[in-house]
Design a protein around this motif. Structure first.
Motif, PDB file in Angstrom:
ATOM      1  N   UNK A   6      -9.626 -58.665 -96.521  1.00 61.90           N
ATOM      2  CA  UNK A   6      -8.898 -58.920 -95.451  1.00 61.90           C
ATOM      3  C   UNK A   6      -7.430 -58.514 -95.293  1.00 61.90           C
ATOM      4  N   UNK A   7      -6.850 -58.104 -96.512  1.00 60.35           N
ATOM      5  CA  UNK A   7      -5.541 -57.200 -96.295  1.00 60.35           C
ATOM      6  C   UNK A   7      -5.752 -56.063 -95.206  1.00 60.35           C
ATOM      7  N   UNK A   8      -6.740 -55.304 -95.317  1.00 59.43           N
ATOM      8  CA  UNK A   8      -6.874 -54.102 -94.707  1.00 59.43           C
ATOM      9  C   UNK A   8      -7.359 -54.786 -93.154  1.00 59.43           C
ATOM     10  N   UNK A   9      -8.126 -55.590 -93.016  1.00 58.66           N
ATOM     11  CA  UNK A   9      -8.696 -56.155 -91.751  1.00 58.66           C
ATOM     12  C   UNK A   9      -7.557 -56.771 -90.737  1.00 58.66           C
ATOM     13  N   UNK A  10      -6.733 -57.678 -91.521  1.00 57.69           N
ATOM     14  CA  UNK A  10      -5.782 -58.376 -90.852  1.00 57.69           C
ATOM     15  C   UNK A  10      -4.312 -57.496 -91.189  1.00 57.69           C
ATOM     16  N   UNK A  11      -4.410 -56.412 -91.345  1.00 55.91           N
ATOM     17  CA  UNK A  11      -3.242 -55.574 -91.598  1.00 55.91           C
ATOM     18  C   UNK A  11      -2.011 -56.264 -92.083  1.00 55.91           C
ATOM     19  N   UNK A  12      -2.335 -56.758 -93.343  1.00 52.11           N
ATOM     20  CA  UNK A  12      -1.204 -57.612 -94.131  1.00 52.11           C
ATOM     21  C   UNK A  12      -1.292 -57.359 -95.397  1.00 52.11           C
ATOM     22  N   UNK A  41     -18.032 -76.157 -86.452  1.00 48.97           N
ATOM     23  CA  UNK A  41     -16.674 -75.699 -86.714  1.00 48.97           C
ATOM     24  C   UNK A  41     -16.764 -74.855 -87.903  1.00 48.97           C
ATOM     25  N   UNK A  42     -17.478 -75.087 -88.827  1.00 48.08           N
ATOM     26  CA  UNK A  42     -17.657 -74.112 -90.245  1.00 48.08           C
ATOM     27  C   UNK A  42     -18.085 -73.029 -89.678  1.00 48.08           C
ATOM     28  N   UNK A  43     -19.030 -73.088 -88.824  1.00 50.89           N
ATOM     29  CA  UNK A  43     -19.848 -71.762 -88.347  1.00 50.89           C
ATOM     30  C   UNK A  43     -18.788 -70.832 -87.545  1.00 50.89           C
ATOM     31  N   UNK A  44     -17.877 -71.534 -86.778  1.00 53.28           N
ATOM     32  CA  UNK A  44     -17.049 -70.993 -86.019  1.00 53.28           C
ATOM     33  C   UNK A  44     -16.020 -70.173 -86.999  1.00 53.28           C
ATOM     34  N   UNK A  45     -15.743 -70.887 -88.095  1.00 55.28           N
ATOM     35  CA  UNK A  45     -14.831 -70.147 -89.057  1.00 55.28           C
ATOM     36  C   UNK A  45     -15.153 -68.901 -89.506  1.00 55.28           C
ATOM     37  N   UNK A  46     -16.655 -68.964 -89.986  1.00 56.04           N
ATOM     38  CA  UNK A  46     -17.350 -67.583 -90.781  1.00 56.04           C
ATOM     39  C   UNK A  46     -17.456 -66.611 -89.634  1.00 56.04           C
ATOM     40  N   UNK A  47     -17.696 -67.018 -88.599  1.00 55.08           N
ATOM     41  CA  UNK A  47     -17.825 -65.919 -87.387  1.00 55.08           C
ATOM     42  C   UNK A  47     -16.368 -65.277 -87.181  1.00 55.08           C
ATOM     43  N   UNK A  48     -15.477 -66.299 -86.972  1.00 54.63           N
ATOM     44  CA  UNK A  48     -14.172 -65.904 -86.536  1.00 54.63           C
ATOM     45  C   UNK A  48     -13.542 -65.064 -87.272  1.00 54.63           C
ATOM     46  N   UNK A  49     -13.786 -65.298 -88.802  1.00 59.16           N
ATOM     47  CA  UNK A  49     -13.120 -64.322 -89.938  1.00 59.16           C
ATOM     48  C   UNK A  49     -13.726 -62.721 -89.600  1.00 59.16           C
ATOM     49  N   UNK A  50     -14.770 -62.839 -89.112  1.00 60.39           N
ATOM     50  CA  UNK A  50     -15.341 -61.203 -89.149  1.00 60.39           C
ATOM     51  C   UNK A  50     -14.822 -60.669 -88.014  1.00 60.39           C
ATOM     52  N   UNK A  51     -14.223 -61.361 -86.871  1.00 64.15           N
ATOM     53  CA  UNK A  51     -13.693 -60.474 -85.914  1.00 64.15           C
ATOM     54  C   UNK A  51     -12.009 -60.699 -85.625  1.00 64.15           C
ATOM     55  N   UNK A  52     -11.482 -61.203 -86.764  1.00 59.49           N
ATOM     56  CA  UNK A  52      -9.911 -61.525 -86.652  1.00 59.49           C
ATOM     57  C   UNK A  52      -9.425 -60.358 -87.226  1.00 59.49           C
ATOM     58  N   UNK A  69      -4.344 -65.385 -86.065  1.00 52.70           N
ATOM     59  CA  UNK A  69      -5.537 -65.704 -85.748  1.00 52.70           C
ATOM     60  C   UNK A  69      -6.373 -66.185 -86.903  1.00 52.70           C
ATOM     61  N   UNK A  70      -6.133 -65.518 -87.746  1.00 56.92           N
ATOM     62  CA  UNK A  70      -6.975 -65.785 -89.172  1.00 56.92           C
ATOM     63  C   UNK A  70      -6.494 -67.168 -89.643  1.00 56.92           C
ATOM     64  N   UNK A  71      -5.161 -67.609 -89.586  1.00 54.81           N
ATOM     65  CA  UNK A  71      -4.644 -68.777 -89.874  1.00 54.81           C
ATOM     66  C   UNK A  71      -5.248 -69.921 -88.984  1.00 54.81           C
ATOM     67  N   UNK A  72      -5.660 -69.706 -87.817  1.00 54.42           N
ATOM     68  CA  UNK A  72      -6.268 -70.435 -86.840  1.00 54.42           C
ATOM     69  C   UNK A  72      -7.600 -70.989 -87.321  1.00 54.42           C
ATOM     70  N   UNK A  73      -8.207 -70.089 -87.839  1.00 59.49           N
ATOM     71  CA  UNK A  73      -9.643 -70.035 -88.249  1.00 59.49           C
ATOM     72  C   UNK A  73      -9.754 -70.900 -89.728  1.00 59.49           C
ATOM     73  N   UNK A  74      -8.712 -70.601 -90.483  1.00 62.07           N
ATOM     74  CA  UNK A  74      -8.551 -71.340 -91.625  1.00 62.07           C
ATOM     75  C   UNK A  74      -8.381 -72.795 -91.302  1.00 62.07           C
ATOM     76  N   UNK A  75      -7.246 -73.114 -90.440  1.00 58.74           N
ATOM     77  CA  UNK A  75      -7.163 -74.631 -90.008  1.00 58.74           C
ATOM     78  C   UNK A  75      -8.607 -75.151 -89.585  1.00 58.74           C
ATOM     79  N   UNK A  94     -18.661 -56.226 -96.882  1.00 64.40           N
ATOM     80  CA  UNK A  94     -18.486 -57.826 -97.505  1.00 64.40           C
ATOM     81  C   UNK A  94     -18.926 -58.827 -96.532  1.00 64.40           C
ATOM     82  N   UNK A  95     -18.834 -58.319 -95.252  1.00 62.80           N
ATOM     83  CA  UNK A  95     -18.989 -59.408 -94.161  1.00 62.80           C
ATOM     84  C   UNK A  95     -20.496 -59.899 -94.289  1.00 62.80           C
TER      85      UNK A  95
END
Length: 199
Positions: free
Chosen positions: A51-57, A99-110, A115-121, A178-179
């Protein structure tokens, strides 16, 4: 007359069997949600580098996103419980699943921390929604043994937390993306959403 009585008793028995099967299948779907929840709790902390690589953080950025789960849960905890008492359990279980389904799918495209923080919420909110619908529903399904019924939720959470490292070890050993771990969780939630019969 005896034949009609026998048929009537047979019909009653069939209805009882069907009702019992529906009850236990519905409970199993509720528990499966928490197996996926166990995966969701750990999925970011066990994939920090990815996720560091994917989120550029960096690791600190990923940690901030992980903290959003707790905030999302707190934001809805009391409100969801009150609304569940008013509107019923099923809508909150289904909404939590989606909502959980949205979280898992959202993480893949964030690709950024915001945006990742939003999906964590959303994941935290999903947990509160599931709790609001699941715990009282289990007590309604098993009025003679509400304690064991609720304790099993914790067992399924632990099963999810146990299974995720094994899934990731398999993916790493076979040099797979990993996805897939997130897609497995999303697939389970999709099946639950389609088949969950609890009312």
């Amino acid at each position: 007359r005896d034949l009609r009585m026998s048929r009537g008793l047979g019909d009653v028995y069939k209805r009882q069997v069907l009702m019992s099967a529906k009850k236990y299948f519905g409970a199993f779907c509720l528990y499966l949600n928490y197996l996926v929840h166990g995966i969701g709790v750990l999925v970011m902390s066990l994939n920090v580098h990815e996720f560091e690589v994917q989120w550029q953080t960096d690791a600190a950025g990923v940690s901030v996103v992980i903290s959003s789960l707790g905030l999302g849960r707190l934001a809805l905890l009391v409100l969801a419980g009150s609304l569940s008492d008013k509107y019923g359990r099923r809508p909150f279980v289904l909404l939590g699943t989606v909502t959980y389904l949205t979280f898992f799918i959202g993480l893949l495209f964030t690709h950024d921390v915001g945006t990742a923080y939003f999906f964590g919420l959303l994941a935290g909110a999903a947990n509160s929604l599931l709790d609001a619908g699941t715990y009282p529903r289990l007590m309604e399904l098993f009025p003679k043994a509400p304690g064991p019924a609720v304790i099993l939720v914790k067992a399924f959470v632990a099963a999810g937390q146990f299974s995720l490292p094994l899934i990731l070890s398999f993916l790493v050993a076979h040099e797979l993306w990993f996805g897939w771990s997130l897609l497995i969780a999303a697939a389970i939630l999709s099946l639950i959403h389609i088949s969950e019969p609890t009312r």
